[in-house]
Design a protein around this motif. Sequence first.
Motif, PDB file in Angstrom:
ATOM      1  N   PRO A 127     -49.359 -21.136 -62.882  1.00  0.00           N
ATOM      2  CA  PRO A 127     -49.891 -22.154 -61.975  1.00  0.00           C
ATOM      3  C   PRO A 127     -49.336 -23.554 -62.239  1.00  0.00           C
ATOM      4  O   PRO A 127     -49.410 -24.423 -61.376  1.00  0.00           O
ATOM      5  CB  PRO A 127     -51.399 -22.112 -62.236  1.00  0.00           C
ATOM      6  CG  PRO A 127     -51.537 -21.524 -63.591  1.00  0.00           C
ATOM      7  CD  PRO A 127     -50.372 -20.603 -63.780  1.00  0.00           C
ATOM      8  N   MET A 128     -48.764 -23.781 -63.431  1.00  0.00           N
ATOM      9  CA  MET A 128     -48.228 -25.101 -63.776  1.00  0.00           C
ATOM     10  C   MET A 128     -46.800 -25.302 -63.249  1.00  0.00           C
ATOM     11  O   MET A 128     -46.289 -26.404 -63.263  1.00  0.00           O
ATOM     12  CB  MET A 128     -48.220 -25.277 -65.290  1.00  0.00           C
ATOM     13  CG  MET A 128     -49.585 -25.166 -65.924  1.00  0.00           C
ATOM     14  SD  MET A 128     -50.749 -26.376 -65.321  1.00  0.00           S
ATOM     15  CE  MET A 128     -50.087 -27.823 -66.102  1.00  0.00           C
ATOM     16  N   HIS A 129     -46.145 -24.230 -62.797  1.00  0.00           N
ATOM     17  CA  HIS A 129     -44.761 -24.322 -62.319  1.00  0.00           C
ATOM     18  C   HIS A 129     -44.740 -24.411 -60.806  1.00  0.00           C
ATOM     19  O   HIS A 129     -45.506 -23.736 -60.118  1.00  0.00           O
ATOM     20  CB  HIS A 129     -43.972 -23.092 -62.781  1.00  0.00           C
ATOM     21  CG  HIS A 129     -42.547 -23.098 -62.338  1.00  0.00           C
ATOM     22  ND1 HIS A 129     -41.623 -23.966 -62.844  1.00  0.00           N
ATOM     23  CD2 HIS A 129     -41.896 -22.341 -61.423  1.00  0.00           C
ATOM     24  CE1 HIS A 129     -40.449 -23.742 -62.265  1.00  0.00           C
ATOM     25  NE2 HIS A 129     -40.603 -22.761 -61.398  1.00  0.00           N
ATOM     26  N   THR A 130     -43.859 -25.233 -60.259  1.00  0.00           N
ATOM     27  CA  THR A 130     -43.691 -25.356 -58.809  1.00  0.00           C
ATOM     28  C   THR A 130     -42.568 -24.426 -58.380  1.00  0.00           C
ATOM     29  O   THR A 130     -41.414 -24.627 -58.749  1.00  0.00           O
ATOM     30  CB  THR A 130     -43.332 -26.804 -58.422  1.00  0.00           C
ATOM     31  OG1 THR A 130     -44.339 -27.663 -58.938  1.00  0.00           O
ATOM     32  CG2 THR A 130     -43.253 -26.952 -56.920  1.00  0.00           C
ATOM     33  N   PHE A 131     -42.901 -23.415 -57.624  1.00  0.00           N
ATOM     34  CA  PHE A 131     -41.919 -22.458 -57.132  1.00  0.00           C
ATOM     35  C   PHE A 131     -41.342 -22.950 -55.811  1.00  0.00           C
ATOM     36  O   PHE A 131     -42.061 -23.544 -54.999  1.00  0.00           O
ATOM     37  CB  PHE A 131     -42.568 -21.085 -56.929  1.00  0.00           C
ATOM     38  CG  PHE A 131     -42.987 -20.434 -58.207  1.00  0.00           C
ATOM     39  CD1 PHE A 131     -42.112 -19.609 -58.888  1.00  0.00           C
ATOM     40  CD2 PHE A 131     -44.238 -20.645 -58.743  1.00  0.00           C
ATOM     41  CE1 PHE A 131     -42.472 -19.003 -60.067  1.00  0.00           C
ATOM     42  CE2 PHE A 131     -44.624 -20.054 -59.929  1.00  0.00           C
ATOM     43  CZ  PHE A 131     -43.740 -19.237 -60.593  1.00  0.00           C
ATOM     44  N   ARG A 132     -40.040 -22.700 -55.607  1.00  0.00           N
ATOM     45  CA  ARG A 132     -39.396 -23.141 -54.361  1.00  0.00           C
ATOM     46  C   ARG A 132     -39.861 -22.325 -53.166  1.00  0.00           C
ATOM     47  O   ARG A 132     -39.936 -22.832 -52.056  1.00  0.00           O
ATOM     48  CB  ARG A 132     -37.876 -23.021 -54.489  1.00  0.00           C
ATOM     49  CG  ARG A 132     -37.270 -24.177 -55.246  1.00  0.00           C
ATOM     50  CD  ARG A 132     -35.779 -24.127 -55.188  1.00  0.00           C
ATOM     51  NE  ARG A 132     -35.329 -23.215 -56.230  1.00  0.00           N
ATOM     52  CZ  ARG A 132     -34.168 -22.606 -56.272  1.00  0.00           C
ATOM     53  NH1 ARG A 132     -33.302 -22.792 -55.327  1.00  0.00           N
ATOM     54  NH2 ARG A 132     -33.857 -21.805 -57.249  1.00  0.00           N
ATOM     55  N   THR A 133     -40.136 -21.046 -53.391  1.00  0.00           N
ATOM     56  CA  THR A 133     -40.575 -20.192 -52.290  1.00  0.00           C
ATOM     57  C   THR A 133     -41.915 -19.561 -52.638  1.00  0.00           C
ATOM     58  O   THR A 133     -42.209 -19.299 -53.797  1.00  0.00           O
ATOM     59  CB  THR A 133     -39.568 -19.060 -52.024  1.00  0.00           C
ATOM     60  OG1 THR A 133     -39.409 -18.300 -53.218  1.00  0.00           O
ATOM     61  CG2 THR A 133     -38.229 -19.615 -51.588  1.00  0.00           C
TER      62      THR A 133
END
Length: 98
Positions: free
Chosen positions: A41-47
């Motif tokens: 949840p702490m990582h921003t995914f591109r898709t």
Amino acid sequence: MGRLKKGKSRRTPVRFKGDDYIPEIDRARWVEYGTLVNRDPMHTFRTRRGRKSARWKGGIKPVRATERAWQATASTVIGGIPREVTRQADSYDRRNGR
């Protein structure tokens, strides 16, 4: 497993597009940030997750080893920057006769 060229050993397959080969960088990214329901949840995914896998459960749990390693060594690395800059500047001055 990929198709083999004639006369080649089975230990070193030649990979072709479309033979379910997964690049190591993708495997490393999945271990670092997780997959499916276990996405970090702490990582921003591109898709976002695709429609096909939207309800799939499970997946690879995120390890976040890179971020933990940076947190453990950040102060040492940042503390060494001024010394390294000074050392490189002195080396440059010696080379250029200053």
